[in-house]
Design an enzyme around this catalytic site. Structure first.
Site, PDB file in Angstrom:
ATOM      1  N   GLY A 185      38.986  37.622  43.896  1.00  0.00           N
ATOM      2  CA  GLY A 185      37.710  37.557  43.200  1.00  0.00           C
ATOM      3  C   GLY A 185      36.855  38.791  43.424  1.00  0.00           C
ATOM      4  O   GLY A 185      36.716  39.266  44.542  1.00  0.00           O
ATOM      5  N   SER A 186      36.257  39.332  42.368  1.00  0.00           N
ATOM      6  CA  SER A 186      35.532  40.587  42.486  1.00  0.00           C
ATOM      7  C   SER A 186      34.655  40.804  41.261  1.00  0.00           C
ATOM      8  O   SER A 186      34.505  39.924  40.430  1.00  0.00           O
ATOM      9  CB  SER A 186      36.520  41.740  42.661  1.00  0.00           C
ATOM     10  OG  SER A 186      37.590  41.610  41.750  1.00  0.00           O
ATOM     11  N   ARG A 187      34.097  42.030  41.165  1.00  0.00           N
ATOM     12  CA  ARG A 187      33.145  42.308  40.092  1.00  0.00           C
ATOM     13  C   ARG A 187      33.172  43.795  39.754  1.00  0.00           C
ATOM     14  O   ARG A 187      33.464  44.630  40.606  1.00  0.00           O
ATOM     15  CB  ARG A 187      31.764  41.885  40.587  1.00  0.00           C
ATOM     16  CG  ARG A 187      30.588  42.318  39.760  1.00  0.00           C
ATOM     17  CD  ARG A 187      29.326  41.732  40.371  1.00  0.00           C
ATOM     18  NE  ARG A 187      28.199  42.617  40.243  1.00  0.00           N
ATOM     19  CZ  ARG A 187      26.999  42.368  40.737  1.00  0.00           C
ATOM     20  NH1 ARG A 187      26.793  41.266  41.420  1.00  0.00           N
ATOM     21  NH2 ARG A 187      26.015  43.217  40.565  1.00  0.00           N
TER      22      ARG A 187
END
EC number: 4.1.1.65
Length: 227
Positions: A185-187
């Site tokens: 999970g990241s951005r």
């Protein structure tokens, strides 16, 4: 097709699951336990394979468009002061990637890399307001023909422990090509000129190298002609 960053993990996972299934088959006599181990191994393998998938995207390159660098959901659209490179106000568009999204980063525009820097940091949840400044991250600036300089920032999330960035200062890049990879999970944050037209909305799902995030606005297009 699977991303090259996952080759070692995929190979290791195949070996681990294969050995586990064989050991369960030959050394465990309890049917339900044997089946449970085999199913868990299969599920783990499927999760790893889907995480490192790298679907082929055919990008219609356009100097007048900024494309999404990743698959995910738009979580921020706002005017902010960008502190690291521009040191002035920019339009920020942030895209959150869940663990089930494709995690390949792609160049949002064609141009020349003029800045590329890695920052070690924390692992706050990716949607945390301070994650853009405090988490492990990379900052890349592309000089484009129409938009001028645009910046994108890969940000690690609470689960991510490694960001891969292919951008090197001085090289020319093509819109839609692989720019790196973020594990779990990241951005990704985009910082764009204030006068560009934003084409996405909050909570909209976007696809890397396909969804148009912003378009170039010609300042002379709407000028009145006087005689």
């Amino acid at each position: 097709m699977f991303h090259k960053e996952g080759q070692k993990i995929i190979l290791f996972s195949f070996c681990l699951v294969g050995i586990s299934v064989l050991l369960a088959h030959f050394f465990i006599d309890i049917p339900w336990l044997k089946l449970t181990i085999q199913l868990l191994g299969l599920i783990l393998l499927i999760i790893i394979l889907q995480f490192f998938r790298n679907p082929k995207r055919v990008t219609a390159k356009d100097f007048n468009e900024i494309l999404s660098p990743v698959d995910g959901k738009v979580v921020v659209i706002e005017e902010v002061f960008e502190k690291e490179f521009f040191k002035e106000k920019r339009r920020q568009v942030s895209i959150f990637m869940s663990p089930v999204n494709v995690h390949v980063t792609r160049y949002p525009a064609s141009g020349s890399i003029i800045f590329s820097k890695y920052h070690p940091g924390k692992f706050l949840v990716a949607w945390h307001p301070k994650s853009s400044e405090e988490n492990e991250r990379t900052t890349v600036v592309i000089k484009t023909p129409k938009f001028g300089e645009i910046l994108y920032r890969q940000i690690a999330g609470a689960l991510a422990r490694r960001i891969v960035n292919y951008a090197e200062k001085g090289e020319s890049v093509q819109q839609g090509d692989d720019a790196g990879f973020i594990k779990f999970g990241s951005r990704v944050d985009l910082f764009l000129p204030l006068d560009c037209q934003i084409n996405v909305k909050l909570n909209q799902k976007v696809k890397g190298a396909e969804t148009c995030i912003a378009t170039f606005v010609d300042p002379n297009e709407n000028e009145e002609i006087t005689y």
